[in-house]
Design an enzyme around this catalytic site. Structure first.
Site, short mmCIF file in Angstrom:
data_model
loop_
_atom_site.label_atom_id
_atom_site.label_comp_id
_atom_site.label_asym_id
_atom_site.label_seq_id
_atom_site.Cartn_x
_atom_site.Cartn_y
_atom_site.Cartn_z
CG ASP A 17 51.89 64.41 -23.20
OD1 ASP A 17 51.43 64.73 -22.41
OD2 ASP A 17 51.07 64.52 -23.61
CB SER A 18 51.94 61.02 -20.70
OG SER A 18 50.49 61.35 -21.36
CB CYS A 80 53.26 65.86 -20.01
SG CYS A 80 52.48 64.72 -18.89
CD GLU A 160 47.72 59.26 -25.90
OE1 GLU A 160 47.64 57.99 -26.94
OE2 GLU A 160 47.91 60.49 -25.83
CB CYS A 192 45.28 67.64 -19.23
SG CYS A 192 45.67 66.09 -20.34
CG HIS A 194 46.25 64.24 -23.38
ND1 HIS A 194 47.56 64.25 -23.08
CD2 HIS A 194 45.77 62.73 -24.94
CE1 HIS A 194 48.06 63.44 -23.56
NE2 HIS A 194 47.11 62.50 -23.66
#
Ligand code: DGL
Length: 272
Positions: A17-18, A80, A160, A192, A194
């Protein structure tokens, strides 16, 4: 041949993932397949993917896939949505003879299509929303379901940076989900990886009780089915988890520790 299959089965699962988002998928995988080795890559140097062009995301995803292949992975999970939307097709084409690759979108679309909802809401990054991938895939499998999508670009940087369960996250989330466009939805999809980290806040702050879905469990189920079908479950009896990042961030280390409840060593890798 049998020997080769066992060797393949006992290799690690590569997940990327990012940033911390894919850990929600990794966590679901660890939960349902506790004997698997995992190599996780968070491309923190290029975060957020949701603001990047499809071309840039394809390039990062290809480099990470090559890295995970070099690490000996047996399968790659694109944990992701932004990368699944932008890069899954090109990765599949490039690596189809090398390694199986799963995207995070199809398992959730299949789960939602089976419910035949009248109207569903989608929260996702700009990259995912502008690709219209969920709209297209749901239209194919459940043509009567109306899809109401909203890009929510502040959520990834917020998560994040560790802003969860406080007045800042509450103000941002409320601002997004109290949008009248969601007045009639029957369910909300968090597209998403996240967002499961703020799933309870979304459930609590939505103006009425609402069924909420995310990618993680459906993705873990899809992986388990594939590995079972190919005799690919790890039988070695030892397990390891490795975490690589392209840039060191404190929040990544903290979130990883939160998930695994143990000291996690991040290894910095330059994938340029
Ligand atoms: N977690 C990623 C997703 O599922 C994207 C986060 C980002 O914008 O970097 O889309």
């Amino acid at each position: 041949m049998q020997h080769d299959m066992t060797a393949w089965a006992n290799r690690p699962i590569g997940i990327f993932d990012s940033g911390v988002g894919g850990l929600t998928v990794a966590n679901a995988v660890v939960h349902s397949l506790p004997n698997e080795d995992i190599i996780y890559f968070g491309d923190t140097a290029h975060l957020p993917y949701g603001e990047k062009s499809a071309g840039a995301i394809q390039e990062y995803s290809e480099r990470i896939t090559r890295f995970l292949i070099d690490q000996g992975c047996k399968i790659i999970l694109i944990a992701c949505n932004s990368a699944s939307a932008a890069a899954y097709d090109s990765l599949k084409e490039t690596f189809q003879d090398t390694i199986p690759i799963l995207n995070v979108i199809d398992p959730l679309v299949d789960e939602i299509a089976r419910k035949e909802y009248r109207e569903v809401g989608i929260l996702a990054t700009k990259a995912t929303i502008s690709s219209r991938i969920y709209d297209r895939k749901l239209a194919e499998l459940s043509p009567t379901t109306r899809v109401i999508s909203l890009s929510t670009p502040l959520l990834v940087p917020m998560i994040e940076e560790g802003f969860c369960n406080n007045n800042i996250s509450e103000a941002i989330i409320t601002n997004y989900i109290h949008n009248p466009m969601f007045d009639d939805i029957d369910a909300m999809m968090l597209c998403c990886t996240h967002y499961p980290l703020i799933r309870s806040e979304i459930e609590r702050l939505f103006p009425r009780p609402i069924k909420v879905y995310d990618n993680s469990a459906a993705m873990a189920d899809r992986l388990e089915a594939l590995l079972r079908a190919r005799n690919g479950l790890n039988t070695s009896g030892k397990k390891s988890r490795k975490f690589f990042v392209s840039d060191y961030t404190k929040s990544f280390e903290q979130t990883t520790r939160l998930f695994y409840g143990e000291t996690v060593t991040l290894q910095l890798v330059d994938i340029h």
